[in-house]
Enzyme design. Structure first.
Site, PDB file in Angstrom:
ATOM      1  N   LYS A   1      64.998  -7.149 -36.060  1.00 35.45           N
ATOM      2  CA  LYS A   1      65.378  -5.746 -36.291  1.00 35.45           C
ATOM      3  C   LYS A   1      66.003  -5.153 -35.027  1.00 35.45           C
ATOM      4  O   LYS A   1      66.916  -4.347 -35.101  1.00 35.45           O
ATOM      5  CB  LYS A   1      64.145  -4.925 -36.693  1.00 35.45           C
ATOM      6  CG  LYS A   1      63.664  -5.228 -38.102  1.00 35.45           C
ATOM      7  CD  LYS A   1      62.608  -4.240 -38.570  1.00 35.45           C
ATOM      8  CE  LYS A   1      61.220  -4.579 -38.108  1.00 35.45           C
ATOM      9  NZ  LYS A   1      60.561  -5.653 -38.832  1.00 35.45           N
TER      10      LYS A   1
ATOM     11  N   ARG B   1      54.988 -11.185 -46.595  1.00 34.74           N
ATOM     12  CA  ARG B   1      53.888 -11.443 -45.648  1.00 34.74           C
ATOM     13  C   ARG B   1      52.767 -10.434 -45.874  1.00 34.74           C
ATOM     14  O   ARG B   1      51.587 -10.760 -45.790  1.00 34.74           O
ATOM     15  CB  ARG B   1      54.400 -11.342 -44.201  1.00 34.74           C
ATOM     16  CG  ARG B   1      55.199 -12.563 -43.767  1.00 34.74           C
ATOM     17  CD  ARG B   1      55.911 -12.307 -42.459  1.00 34.74           C
ATOM     18  NE  ARG B   1      55.006 -11.943 -41.399  1.00 34.74           N
ATOM     19  CZ  ARG B   1      55.282 -11.053 -40.439  1.00 34.74           C
ATOM     20  NH1 ARG B   1      56.462 -10.460 -40.394  1.00 34.74           N
ATOM     21  NH2 ARG B   1      54.414 -10.789 -39.509  1.00 34.74           N
TER      22      ARG B   1
ATOM     23  N   SER C   1      60.230 -11.233 -36.691  1.00 37.47           N
ATOM     24  CA  SER C   1      60.424 -10.051 -37.535  1.00 37.47           C
ATOM     25  C   SER C   1      60.817  -8.854 -36.657  1.00 37.47           C
ATOM     26  O   SER C   1      61.797  -8.148 -36.924  1.00 37.47           O
ATOM     27  CB  SER C   1      59.123  -9.773 -38.279  1.00 37.47           C
ATOM     28  OG  SER C   1      59.081  -8.463 -38.754  1.00 37.47           O
TER      29      SER C   1
ATOM     30  N   HIS D   1      59.278  -0.644 -30.130  1.00 36.89           N
ATOM     31  CA  HIS D   1      58.682  -1.159 -31.365  1.00 36.89           C
ATOM     32  C   HIS D   1      57.235  -1.510 -31.080  1.00 36.89           C
ATOM     33  O   HIS D   1      56.905  -1.991 -30.003  1.00 36.89           O
ATOM     34  CB  HIS D   1      59.440  -2.407 -31.841  1.00 36.89           C
ATOM     35  CG  HIS D   1      59.270  -2.678 -33.307  1.00 36.89           C
ATOM     36  ND1 HIS D   1      60.140  -2.186 -34.256  1.00 36.89           N
ATOM     37  CD2 HIS D   1      58.352  -3.376 -33.984  1.00 36.89           C
ATOM     38  CE1 HIS D   1      59.753  -2.580 -35.457  1.00 36.89           C
ATOM     39  NE2 HIS D   1      58.659  -3.314 -35.322  1.00 36.89           N
TER      40      HIS D   1
ATOM     41  N   ASP E   1      64.537 -10.015 -43.116  1.00 34.02           N
ATOM     42  CA  ASP E   1      63.234  -9.516 -42.631  1.00 34.02           C
ATOM     43  C   ASP E   1      62.597  -8.606 -43.672  1.00 34.02           C
ATOM     44  O   ASP E   1      61.388  -8.645 -43.874  1.00 34.02           O
ATOM     45  CB  ASP E   1      63.395  -8.776 -41.295  1.00 34.02           C
ATOM     46  CG  ASP E   1      62.042  -8.234 -40.818  1.00 34.02           C
ATOM     47  OD1 ASP E   1      61.100  -9.040 -40.734  1.00 34.02           O
ATOM     48  OD2 ASP E   1      61.926  -7.029 -40.568  1.00 34.02           O
TER      49      ASP E   1
HETATM   50  N1  URA Z   1      56.228  -5.073 -36.893  1.00 34.58           N
HETATM   51  C1  URA Z   1      57.238  -5.758 -37.468  1.00 34.58           C
HETATM   52  O1  URA Z   1      58.341  -5.249 -37.571  1.00 34.58           O
HETATM   53  N2  URA Z   1      57.015  -6.990 -37.891  1.00 34.58           N
HETATM   54  C2  URA Z   1      55.824  -7.601 -37.783  1.00 34.58           C
HETATM   55  O2  URA Z   1      55.682  -8.729 -38.182  1.00 34.58           O
HETATM   56  C3  URA Z   1      54.764  -6.883 -37.194  1.00 34.58           C
HETATM   57  C4  URA Z   1      54.992  -5.602 -36.757  1.00 34.58           C
END
Ligand code: URA
Length: 429
Positions: free
Chosen positions: A187, A168, A183, A82, A161
């Site tokens: 995930k 956000r 966040s 990620h 999220d």
């Molecule tokens: N990627 C995400 O999934 N969440 C964030 O807050 C920033 C980048």
């Protein structure tokens, strides 16, 4: 739950309990709290940042707002990667098929555009037919068949999220370390992987503009991830200029495919390719491969065509139309420079805002994206250029929209009278 009291507590800098955060996430995941109250809490949490403990509880709460995937039965190792987000960051589109081509299983939840950064889900939605709303069972079945299942948050997977992220994006509350860490990791927890590699971006085109900030975020991510039982590691990469050549949605997918097919290897694409190889090698070492062979394997899966083969199988399995034809903008305008010298800077925020104004991102939660628009850079920092040389292309919905952006596009690129060194893409691993 008394939501007003909850907002007031954070507004006044008081700590939440684990139970309060779990309940908040449960309600947010069910859309049971109005957006204005959730937004007010987000601003309070932005101004009075959550402690590590609260961020860890928020992570768990968001992961538990839906189902957590159980990947039992799928070939191991189960890995995920990620990015913290950046301008032109399409690494997932290349790294995921590279990892699958190396025999790893990836079930991954990605996000949409956030602030100035694009999102993998928005990019993939420019592929005609591609589905980003796979159910947990579909994600698993597809990962069993092709090694990859990739989707966005749904009503079943980290729905809290999904809501917090969308709010956000439009309330100026993205660049909060605890909110970002929870966040991202919510995930990852919901996705079921055992190993997570995080690409933490540093620079003007990222939420963490300094290397120290990025390092701090990386440490927080690793602490929360490890605390939640994930093998978590991070590398820090440069986001002080856009990554690769393309910024937009369909244009970024095309660049990713160019890297996978080997069609495009030079120019600004080179740095992007280098990061994809480094990330893939990093994941391979995390699951036990020696660093020397990991790098070689990562390179080979690209040059042999195996990663592209995997990407095609994955995209088509996930609904993409067979010919993989991407939408194109009605107007593509080439912008030429007016000075000779060396490219000294390409400002990522200016480029990203230009793409946003072309229609490539959202300004409100419900905005529709024009997947066709974007910018394609033809030069990199350090390149020597002549006056009259093409510097970039603007992909726009109309001729007038493209022409309107020429001044801003040129303003985003600084030409220096003396040589400028090229920028390294990996800052530390
Ligand atoms: N990627 C995400 O999934 N969440 C964030 O807050 C920033 C980048």
């Amino acid at each position: 739950m008394n939501v007003v009291r909850f907002i007031e507590a954070k507004r006044d800098g008081r700590a939440h309990t684990k139970e309060e955060l779990a309940e908040f996430c449960r309600l947010v995941g069910q859309s049971a709290i109005p957006d204005y109250q959730v937004s007010a809490w987000l601003m309070a949490a932005f101004l009075n940042p959550l402690s590590d403990e609260e961020a860890a509880w928020l992570t768990e709460g968001m992961a538990d707002s839906g189902e957590r995937l159980d990947l039992s039965g799928l070939p191991e190792p189960w890995v995920d990667k990620h990015s913290t987000g950046g301008v032109g960051d399409k690494t997932t589109l290349v790294v995921v098929p590279m990892l699958a081509a190396c025999g790893l299983t990836i079930v991954k939840m990605s996000g949409r555009g956030l602030g100035i950064t694009g999102g993998t889900i928005d990019k993939l939605e420019s592929v005609p037919g591609f589905r980003t709303d796979l159910s947990p069972a579909e994600l698993k079945a597809q990962a069993m068949a092709v090694g990859i299942g990739l989707g966005g948050q749904t009503a079943n997977l980290a729905p809290a999220d999904k809501h917090l992220y969308a709010l956000r994006d439009v309330t100026g509350t993205t660049a909060s370390m605890p909110l970002m860490a929870s966040s991202i990791l919510s995930k990852k927890l919901a996705g079921g992987a055992k190993y997570v590699v995080l690409d933490v971006k540093a620079g003007r085109g990222a939420f963490m503009t300094t290397e120290e900030g990025a390092r701090e975020l990386a440490k927080l991510l690793v602490r929360i991830g490890e605390g939640a039982g994930l093998h978590t590691s991070a590398l820090i990469s440069d986001m002080d200029v856009p990554l690769g050549s393309a910024v937009g949605n369909a244009v970024e997918v095309r660049e990713a495919w160019d890297v996978l097919t080997g069609r495009e290897q030079d120019g600004p694409v080179k740095r992007f390719r280098e990061l994809c190889v480094a990330l893939t090698a990093h994941v391979l070492t995390v699951v036990g491969e020696a660093p020397e062979t990991a790098m070689k394997r990562a390179q080979t899966c690209l040059t042999s065509g195996m990663a592209w083969e995997k990407a095609e199988r994955w995209l088509i399995a996930q609904g993409a139309e067979r010919h993989l034809i991407l939408p194109v903008a009605p107007t593509v305008l080439t912008v030429t420079g007016t000075e000779s010298g060396w490219v000294g800077d390409i400002h990522p925020v200016q480029i990203s805002q230009l793409v946003l104004d072309l229609g490539g991102g959202r300004k409100t939660k419900t905005d529709q994206i024009d997947h066709r628009v974007g910018v394609e850079l033809l030069v990199s920092v350090g390149d020597q250029v002549e006056s009259g040389q093409p510097l970039l292309r603007i992909h726009a919905a109309s001729e007038s929209a493209a022409e309107e952006m020429v001044g801003r596009a040129l303003g985003a690129i600084t030409i220096s009278p003396s040589p400028v060194p090229a920028r390294e893409v990996i800052r530390s691993s």
